[in-house]
Enzyme design. Structure first.
Site, PDB file in Angstrom:
ATOM      1  N   HIS A  79       6.499 -39.252  15.196  1.00  0.00           N
ATOM      2  CA  HIS A  79       5.671 -40.357  15.695  1.00  0.00           C
ATOM      3  C   HIS A  79       6.107 -40.773  17.096  1.00  0.00           C
ATOM      4  O   HIS A  79       5.282 -41.096  17.952  1.00  0.00           O
ATOM      5  CB  HIS A  79       5.806 -41.583  14.777  1.00  0.00           C
ATOM      6  CG  HIS A  79       5.250 -41.408  13.408  1.00  0.00           C
ATOM      7  ND1 HIS A  79       6.047 -41.331  12.294  1.00  0.00           N
ATOM      8  CD2 HIS A  79       3.968 -41.304  12.966  1.00  0.00           C
ATOM      9  CE1 HIS A  79       5.285 -41.204  11.215  1.00  0.00           C
ATOM     10  NE2 HIS A  79       4.035 -41.172  11.587  1.00  0.00           N
TER      11      HIS A  79
ATOM     12  N   LYS B  24       0.484 -31.675  13.052  1.00  0.00           N
ATOM     13  CA  LYS B  24       0.887 -31.383  11.670  1.00  0.00           C
ATOM     14  C   LYS B  24      -0.291 -31.658  10.721  1.00  0.00           C
ATOM     15  O   LYS B  24      -0.510 -30.934   9.779  1.00  0.00           O
ATOM     16  CB  LYS B  24       2.099 -32.205  11.240  1.00  0.00           C
ATOM     17  CG  LYS B  24       2.592 -31.750   9.866  1.00  0.00           C
ATOM     18  CD  LYS B  24       3.780 -32.516   9.401  1.00  0.00           C
ATOM     19  CE  LYS B  24       3.414 -33.884   8.897  1.00  0.00           C
ATOM     20  NZ  LYS B  24       2.746 -33.898   7.579  1.00  0.00           N
TER      21      LYS B  24
END
Ligand code: PAF
Length: 288
Positions: free
Chosen positions: A33, A151
């Site tokens: 993140h 992802k």
């Protein structure tokens, strides 16, 4: 860094800015993140992250209730990365009434792979992302950017298509998957793994790499051999105690099975997989 919980406070915090660069998250932040935030930072004049565990994208039997809520630790990490505004609304703030209007992505993209195993998942994701875009970009006058991790390959594709079909004035930027030193893709759900499961977890990425090698070796014979290669990859992972949902070779452009022409074209394929290890469901992918 400003932490805001209401739409009104978000609008006030963003008023001085023209060009937000936005990273939507569900919190429980890891290095992946933070890489999205680093990617976002140079794109706009204010960097915004949202933290919201979106009930709409969880099936009743999934981990909505137990999904880790770690707001203070998340804010500390975001502040270190130079994030300017964190929007962490309550459910009541974002969904003051049951969300009757929803974004319905096309079945050929959203009912396959993740959407097949998690029915309704992409309706929930598209709906909340549409809403978060409204919240974050409503006052923008300049370019608007939103950063998503690769992802969640199919998620990123669904969001790109949504932006295109609704003509949203937002540029979607994809950021590479961040991996642990052994190759495991970083994910908030890795935190659910026991010590021995964590050691085993890298096998999903290794199985996908092996499938990728087989797919490339098959070259334009891939369409004929794909089922067999995928079945072998699934069996190998299952033999290690995993419960695989899918391990598959697709074309990047629309995630459909590749034709001989796709298979013969450089950089046109992606391998994607999802499998459960114990009670933890992991996903991963590689472009090949
Ligand atoms: O990828 C996620 O964390 C979520 O699906 C997103 C995009 C924040 C929507 O809830």
């Amino acid at each position: 860094m400003k932490l805001v919980h209401t739409l009104e406070d978000l609008r006030a915090a963003l008023k001085p800015y023209d060009s937000p660069a936005f990273v939507p998250t569900m919190g429980n932040l890891h290095a992946g993140h933070l890489d999205l935030v680093r990617t976002a930072k140079p794109l706009g004049d204010v960097t915004v992250a949202s933290i919201f565990v979106n009930r709409l994208q969880f099936a009743p039997h999934e981990d909505f209730d137990t999904y880790p809520r770690t707001l203070q630790a998340d804010c500390d990490k975001l502040a270190t990365e130079g994030c300017d505004v964190v929007f962490a609304p309550s459910e009541k703030e974002l969904y003051p009434e049951p969300q009757g209007f929803k974004v319905q992505p096309p079945a050929e993209l959203a009912d396959i792979l993740e959407g097949h195993f998690r029915p309704g998942f992409f309706v929930g994701v598209s709906t909340v992302v549409m809403k978060l875009f409204q919240c974050v970009f409503a006052q923008a006058k300049g370019p608007r950017y939103a950063v998503f991790g690769k992802k969640d390959y199919q998620q990123q594709m669904v969001i790109r298509r949504m932006v295109q079909q609704f003509a949203l004035p937002v540029t979607i930027v994809g950021a590479e998957t961040q991996r642990a030193p052994d190759g495991l893709a970083l994910s908030s759900r890795n935190g659910y793994l026991s010590e021995s499961e964590r050691e085993e977890a890298v096998q999903l990425s290794l199985a996908l790499r092996a499938l990728a090698r087989d797919a490339l070796a098959a070259a334009d014979g891939l369409p004929a051999h794909r089922d067999g290669l995928e079945a072998r990859a699934l069996q190998a992972l299952a033999a290690r105690g995993w419960q695989p949902d899918y391990l598959t070779v697709r074309r990047r452009v629309d995630l459909q099975p590749p034709t001989a022409l796709d298979a013969a074209t450089a950089q046109s394929l992606v391998v994607l997989g999802a499998a459960r290890l114990g009670s933890t469901r992991l996903i991963d992918n590689f472009e090949i």
